[in-house]
Design an enzyme around this catalytic site. Structure first.
Site, PDB file in Angstrom:
ATOM      1  N   CYS A  94     -41.483 -44.649 -14.443  1.00 10.49           N
ATOM      2  CA  CYS A  94     -42.040 -45.769 -13.687  1.00 10.49           C
ATOM      3  C   CYS A  94     -43.107 -45.191 -12.783  1.00 10.49           C
ATOM      4  O   CYS A  94     -42.801 -44.384 -11.897  1.00 10.49           O
ATOM      5  CB  CYS A  94     -40.949 -46.466 -12.876  1.00 10.49           C
ATOM      6  SG  CYS A  94     -41.569 -47.766 -11.783  1.00 10.49           S
ATOM      7  N   CYS A 281     -47.366 -52.748 -11.814  1.00 10.85           N
ATOM      8  CA  CYS A 281     -46.705 -51.862 -12.769  1.00 10.85           C
ATOM      9  C   CYS A 281     -47.622 -50.671 -13.001  1.00 10.85           C
ATOM     10  O   CYS A 281     -48.727 -50.822 -13.548  1.00 10.85           O
ATOM     11  CB  CYS A 281     -46.420 -52.600 -14.070  1.00 10.85           C
ATOM     12  SG  CYS A 281     -45.700 -51.546 -15.360  1.00 10.85           S
ATOM     13  N   THR A 283     -47.127 -47.801 -14.908  1.00 11.74           N
ATOM     14  CA  THR A 283     -47.293 -47.414 -16.309  1.00 11.74           C
ATOM     15  C   THR A 283     -48.135 -48.445 -17.044  1.00 11.74           C
ATOM     16  O   THR A 283     -48.875 -48.115 -17.980  1.00 11.74           O
ATOM     17  CB  THR A 283     -45.932 -47.249 -17.005  1.00 11.74           C
ATOM     18  OG1 THR A 283     -45.170 -48.455 -16.861  1.00 11.74           O
ATOM     19  CG2 THR A 283     -45.157 -46.064 -16.443  1.00 11.74           C
TER      20      THR A 283
END
Length: 387
Positions: A94, A281, A283
């Site tokens: 993550c 997010c 990634t």
């Protein structure tokens, strides 16, 4: 009567991606050494309606729980990272979570450089002098089917099934959405809105999105079928991206940091494991930048992403690991019950995402020349060897 056992925690967020952070020592002392107990802990306390109240002004619940161990007898200090998601699953990597880990480690040690041990491999992290801007290595993005993973033989569409099983899945219609698949620590499917090339890169049966703003898209409706598509045996996070078109001097909000050089994309992500949209997010931001390079949308190594929670800067070089940079904020501290009351049926009914674990080629990328399975330069045009 014995009081319920509690565990101290800190809460941080990286551009809106928020996490409860629990020290491994505190976790073990509070009866959270077993994964089954950690799973219940995360399901209970990450819930957005009934979960942990924010110690600051943030939202109730969280996007996951980070269980962290620290080893400061080595140089640089090493931190072990285990992420349990709101559905009770684990994630191999993550990006924003890893940036939170580095900020937490700096608060503990006063140092600025760390090695973070994740199931996807070691990640080097650097915290700026202000203590809140964090850069993390993200490994080398993988497009090869084994690395994502992608299994064309399971696809519902015969055209996808009949394609070369060893070819990367690029700009392919999956469940009505035209996506490209990449692993940036976890699997991602990326779709671009209002693309100028040949009718765009978003295909939905009943929706014309040529001129639709990214904020107006029903993300759950378009993303959830892709997240569960058979072609992704371990599921996929789903990202929508829309290029920011600057008009210098027009007074718009997006003009505030215009430099005319860095390609910038707005981002929305439906996250596997959260099973909904998150405010950011990491990634996914790297996935957007990597796909933008691989498909020829940009030729710059540096790309900016603007999820709802802030701005991230991504570098995807021709060789070596990608990097992710952005701010981290601590919301506060508190204590939570280590054995929360949770309906057993709720825990039993939770459908956790599959944890892909570490894979060759999404390791740290410190020396990619020694990794024969590492992915190529993301803007490579060589299709004879998809890896």
């Amino acid at each position: 009567m014995t009081e319920p056992m509690s565990v101290p925690f800190r809460k941080y967020h990286g551009t809106g991606n928020d996490f409860l952070v629990v020290d491994e020592t505190d976790a073990e002392r509070s009866g959270l050494s077993e994964f089954a107990d950690r799973r219940t802990f995360a399901i209970a306390h990450c819930d957005r309606e009934t979960g942990a109240a924010s110690p600051g002004e943030g939202r109730r619940g969280a996007d996951g729980v980070l269980f962290l161990g620290i080893e400061d007898a080595v140089d640089p200090t090493r931190v072990t990272m285990s992420l349990v998601q709101p559905d009770g699953s684990t994630a191999a990597m993550c990006g924003n979570g890893a940036r939170v880990v580095a900020a937490w480690a700096r608060d503990r040690t006063g140092e600025s450089e760390f090695v973070i041990e994740t199931p996807a491999g070691d990640r080097r992290a650097t915290v700026d002098a202000n203590g809140r801007d964090v850069t993390i290595e993200m490994g080398i993005p993988r497009f090869d089917p084994d690395g994502v993973p992608v299994d064309r033989s399971r696809a519902a569409d015969p055209a996808v099934r009949d394609d070369d099983p060893d070819a990367p899945l690029l700009e392919t219609e999956i469940e009505g959405l035209t996506v490209s698949a990449v692993n940036t620590g976890v699997p991602h499917a990326v779709a671009f809105l209002d693309d100028d090339r040949d009718g765009g890169n978003l295909a939905l049966d009943d929706v014309d999105l040529d001129d639709v703003d990214i904020d107006d898209v029903d993300l759950e409706a378009v993303a959830e079928p892709v997240r569960h598509a058979d072609v992704f045996p371990e599921g996929a996070n789903v990202n929508l991206a829309q290029r920011v078109e600057y008009v210098p001097g027009d007074g718009s909000a997006d003009d505030r940091e215009f430099d005319g050089l860095v390609p910038t994309y707005r981002q929305r992500t439906f996250e596997r494991g959260v099973e909904g949209e998150t405010r950011s997010c990491g990634t996914g931001a790297v996935a957007i930048a990597a796909v933008a390079r691989r498909t020829g949308r940009v030729d710059a190594e540096t790309v900016r992403s603007r999820p709802p929670g802030g701005e991230l800067e991504i570098t995807v070089p021709e060789e070596g690991p990608a990097t992710l940079s952005g701010p981290v904020v601590e919301e506060g501290t508190g204590e939570l019950r280590s054995r929360p009351d949770v309906d057993p049926d709720r825990v039993a009914d939770a459908a956790p995402a599959v944890d892909p674990g570490g894979k060759p080629g999404i390791d740290s990328g410190v020396d990619p020349s020694v990794d024969s399975d590492a992915g190529p330069s993301v803007d490579s045009e060589e299709e004879s060897d998809p890896r």
